[in-house]
Design a protein around this motif. Structure first.
Motif, PDB file in Angstrom:
ATOM      1  N   LEU A 142       9.594  -3.723  -7.325  1.00  0.00           N
ATOM      2  CA  LEU A 142       8.639  -4.479  -8.049  1.00  0.00           C
ATOM      3  C   LEU A 142       8.564  -5.991  -7.539  1.00  0.00           C
ATOM      4  N   LEU A 146       5.532  -7.845  -5.774  1.00  0.00           N
ATOM      5  CA  LEU A 146       5.049  -9.211  -6.434  1.00  0.00           C
ATOM      6  C   LEU A 146       5.036 -10.400  -5.515  1.00  0.00           C
ATOM      7  N   GLY A 149       2.064  -9.426  -2.875  1.00  0.00           N
ATOM      8  CA  GLY A 149       0.789  -9.638  -3.639  1.00  0.00           C
ATOM      9  C   GLY A 149       0.411 -11.211  -3.738  1.00  0.00           C
ATOM     10  N   TYR A 287      -8.287  -2.331 -16.949  1.00  0.00           N
ATOM     11  CA  TYR A 287      -7.312  -2.602 -16.089  1.00  0.00           C
ATOM     12  C   TYR A 287      -7.835  -1.910 -14.710  1.00  0.00           C
ATOM     13  N   LEU A 310      -4.701 -12.223 -10.082  1.00  0.00           N
ATOM     14  CA  LEU A 310      -3.784 -11.310 -10.995  1.00  0.00           C
ATOM     15  C   LEU A 310      -3.972  -9.746 -10.695  1.00  0.00           C
ATOM     16  N   ILE A 311      -5.160  -9.335 -10.429  1.00  0.00           N
ATOM     17  CA  ILE A 311      -5.151  -7.892 -10.190  1.00  0.00           C
ATOM     18  C   ILE A 311      -4.597  -7.634  -8.804  1.00  0.00           C
ATOM     19  N   ILE A 313      -2.348  -9.059  -7.160  1.00  0.00           N
ATOM     20  CA  ILE A 313      -0.774  -9.253  -7.279  1.00  0.00           C
ATOM     21  C   ILE A 313      -0.131  -7.984  -8.051  1.00  0.00           C
ATOM     22  N   SER A 314      -0.762  -7.670  -9.107  1.00  0.00           N
ATOM     23  CA  SER A 314      -0.078  -6.377  -9.925  1.00  0.00           C
ATOM     24  C   SER A 314      -0.564  -5.314  -9.239  1.00  0.00           C
ATOM     25  N   GLY A 317       2.240  -4.903  -6.633  1.00  0.00           N
ATOM     26  CA  GLY A 317       3.433  -4.803  -7.554  1.00  0.00           C
ATOM     27  C   GLY A 317       3.643  -3.288  -7.782  1.00  0.00           C
ATOM     28  N   ILE A 318       2.599  -2.649  -8.263  1.00  0.00           N
ATOM     29  CA  ILE A 318       2.769  -1.314  -8.490  1.00  0.00           C
ATOM     30  C   ILE A 318       2.852  -0.396  -7.179  1.00  0.00           C
ATOM     31  N   THR A 321       6.445  -0.756  -6.098  1.00  0.00           N
ATOM     32  CA  THR A 321       7.398   0.010  -7.276  1.00  0.00           C
ATOM     33  C   THR A 321       7.364   1.299  -6.970  1.00  0.00           C
TER      34      THR A 321
END
Lengths: 425, 266
Positions: A142, A146, A149, A287, A310-311, A313-314, A317-318, A321
């Protein structure tokens, strides 16, 4: 030859309710098997191929390999196949998210290797609980995502370059972590090993099939009833049942075959579980809508008030992960993490599976099920060629050919969508 | 007469050494279509951006909303007041369907984070019906729509926020004859619903067809405010190009604008 059904010309003031919604140029689908067939034919001509080419390809692969070696379609081989594709499949699910944004993540292989290293080092060298080790590995994934991202979204470095640096850099961290050990063997009885060693008794498989079908029917019928209550076009009961039947076919068939060997494997269930979850997130949540919007036009998304950074980066991150989870699966299957874990063909396979499954490289188009379908295609080819005792070289060449066909189909269907005005994104 | 919903007086805007707007006056009444005309570089876009909050005006001018002075310092201020702006590039997501685009960034949800598609589609049908817009299907990607339909979707989306002033930047620029007519119909419907509409256009035929008033900018200054019905095509073109820059026409413009000014005070 083209038997398309035209709505009768009824767009007059006489029927304002209908007139505002219907257009004489709109082709409607008659709610009957022949009507669906026509709609299907229309979609194929218009470049909306859907999962059809992959399913046809999968059946062809099955037939060809079965004719060359009759063990290919045996329950044991198919069961092993489902466990083998789980690790790369999880990485593919993450890659799909990034592809939907219209970006690419080249670091998934290295991140899975790093996660494998973290799990093994913590569990074996430091003797922490295996659960903690798994959690730490996923957390590292994760964090890495991040970072990617953040650099991509906030500093404007192209994702290709950020993740290319990640490809190299995280492999370096992985090698550093492993130190002088070329390979660390993990316990063959702990929770990590159990991830790929657990099979469920037949009744669990059947219960899952029933539960899935029931949930599907209840949710679809609820929505369709609400739609009819709101005066919107809705599907008939027959069509809903027909679709449920189409869903039941692979579910029942799959569980029946898996039950003939050891039952449904936990690893495959985890993979499918993530795919279904991601699909629901993408299609049903705000989302997911934002992810598609950013992939379609980041400028339009920004003006609509979506926090594009934000979208982005997330999503990275996903992706990392899920790559880390894939790395844990790799350790589980081999009972070991080595310096080469995740450094081989995993990255290419993960991206190839996403594209073969039907997710567009051009952003904004695709769905989570591409991971399952694409993973099955690549897994079947690998497993078939291993059965035929072909060399890795042959496997690479054939995989490359399949990938190329998938990308060509993607590009052609994109052109088809453009000429048929269905969006060229 | 009703008070203007939006009124700007003495608005200036400087970019470095360039005075893009100087002492511009502008107002929109409810239920009125005002055309904003001017050559390239006359300051139309700057004025629109000042109103939309993209470029806050220099200090000195006054912006009033319903008669009360307000400040518009950011796009969100303008949106909160009820000013919707549809720029030329529409900003639609081609891969999303019509419902998805209409509610983008403003989705209806049932419980945390889950889309209420049924409610959104129902409201979309309602909205498009109220605009008497005919769209083949609400579930096709926006990319498959014609230019006019895309423009209409962009306008319809701005109406979801229930604005009171709608600004349209060149809404008919790339449209065919029938599609232009559709968009003009829609503009008239907005006016009939009591919205103030600001129409930026180079197309005099469109302006004469729907606008009630034409405000002409020239080199950052107000070059005239004409009631369309009583003004000839030539007069407006003269104001745009500056051919009116001679004592005779200047006098007639002055009497024309003083006529509208007295009308406003009634």
């Amino acid at each position: 030859m083209s038997q398309q059904t035209h709505v009768p010309n009824s767009v007059d003031g006489a029927q304002p309710q209908d007139g505002a919604r219907r257009d004489p140029r709109l082709l409607t689908t008659v709610a009957s098997p022949s009507g669906w067939l026509q709609a299907l034919r229309r979609n194929i001509r218009g470049g909306e191929l859907g999962p059809l080419p992959v399913i046809v390809g999968l059946l062809l692969i099955g037939l060809v390999f079965q004719s060359m070696n009759d063990r290919f379609l045996s329950p044991q081989n198919l069961s092993n196949l489902t466990v083998q594709i789980a690790a790369v499949g999880l990485m593919t699910t993450g890659v799909i998210m990034v592809l939907l944004l219209g970006e690419i993540d080249l670091s998934v292989g290295s991140v899975s290797g790093l996660a494998a290293g973290v799990v093994a080092v913590l569990a074996v060298r430091y003797g922490t609980s295996e659960w903690v080790a798994i959690g730490a590995a996923v957390g590292v994934g994760l964090l890495v995502g991040l970072i990617h991202g953040f650099i991509f979204a906030k500093m404007g470095v192209p994702a290709f370059v950020v993740t290319l640096a990640g490809l190299l850099g995280w492999q370096g961290v992985h090698l550093n972590l492993m130190g002088s050990d070329g390979s660390i063997n993990t316990s063959s009885t702990g929770p990590i090993a159990m991830l790929t060693q657990t099979y469920f008794v037949p009744v669990v498989g059947w219960a899952l099939v029933l539960l899935t079908l029931a949930l599907y029917l209840v949710s679809v019928l609820t929505v369709e009833r609400k739609r009819s209550g709101a005066g919107l076009p809705h599907k008939s009961l027959v069509e809903v049942l027909f679709r449920a039947g189409l869903l039941a076919l692979p579910l029942v068939g799959g569980v029946w075959i898996l039950n003939q060997y050891k039952g449904v494997p936990l690893a495959f269930l985890i993979f499918v579980g993530f795919v279904v979850m991601l699909d629901l997130v993408l299609r049903k949540t705000r989302y997911g809508r934002m992810v598609y919007a950013v992939g379609g036009s980041s400028e339009a998304a920004r003006r609509a008030g979506i926090n594009v950074d934000l979208i982005r980066i997330s999503v990275f991150g996903i992706a990392s992960t899920l790559a880390a989870l894939g790395g844990v699966m790799l350790v589980s299957r081999n009972f070991a993490a080595s310096v080469s874990t995740g450094g081989g063909a995993e990255l290419m396979m993960a991206i190839a599976a996403a594209v073969i499954g039907g997710t567009s490289l051009f952003g904004g188009r695709g769905n989570a099920y591409s991971a399952l379908l694409g993973g099955l295609v690549l897994g079947a080819i690998t497993s078939g060629l291993l059965l035929l005792q072909m060399d890795t070289s042959v496997r690479f060449m054939i995989t490359a050919a399949v990938l190329l066909i998938a990308v060509i189909l993607d590009a052609i269907s994109r052109r088809g969508r453009k000429t048929h005005a269905r969006g060229g994104a | 007469m009703s008070t203007p919903v939006l009124e700007l007086s003495g608005i200036s805007k400087t970019f470095g050494a360039v005075k893009a707007l100087s002492e511009v006056d502008f107002h929109v009444d409810p239920g009125e279509v005002v055309a904003l005309l001017g050559d390239n570089g006359a300051g139309k876009s700057t004025l629109v951006k000042v109103i939309a909050g993209a470029h806050p005006a220099d200090s000195g001018g006054v912006i009033s909303w319903d008669g009360d002075p307000v400040t518009i310092g950011a796009p969100s201020d303008a949106q909160r007041l009820g000013i919707a702006t549809i720029y030329q590039d529409l900003a639609l997501c081609d891969n999303l369907d019509i419902v998805g685009n209409l509610f983008l960034g403003n989705e209806r949800l049932h419980f945390p984070g889950t889309l209420d598609e049924v409610e959104m589609e129902r409201r979309a049908v309602e909205l498009l019906d109220s605009l008497s817009v005919s769209i083949p299907s609400l579930r096709v990607p926006v990319a498959s729509l014609s230019g006019g339909q895309r423009q209409i979707i962009a306008i319809a989306r701005s109406l979801l926020g229930q604005p009171r002033v709608v600004m349209l930047d060149e809404p008919t620029a790339a449209l065919g004859v029938a599609q232009t007519a559709q968009v003009l119909d829609l503009i008239e419907r907005l006016r009939d619903q009591g919205l103030g509409v600001v129409l930026i256009s180079h197309n005099m035929a469109d302006v004469r067809a729907v606008a009630d008033r034409a405000v002409v900018l020239r080199l950052g200054r107000t070059a005239g405010d004409f009631p369309i019905a009583e003004t000839s095509y030539e007069e407006i073109v003269a104001a745009i190009t500056g051919a009116a820059d001679n004592p005779v026409t200047r006098r007639s413009t002055r009497t024309g604008s003083s006529a509208t000014a007295t009308k406003d005070k009634e």
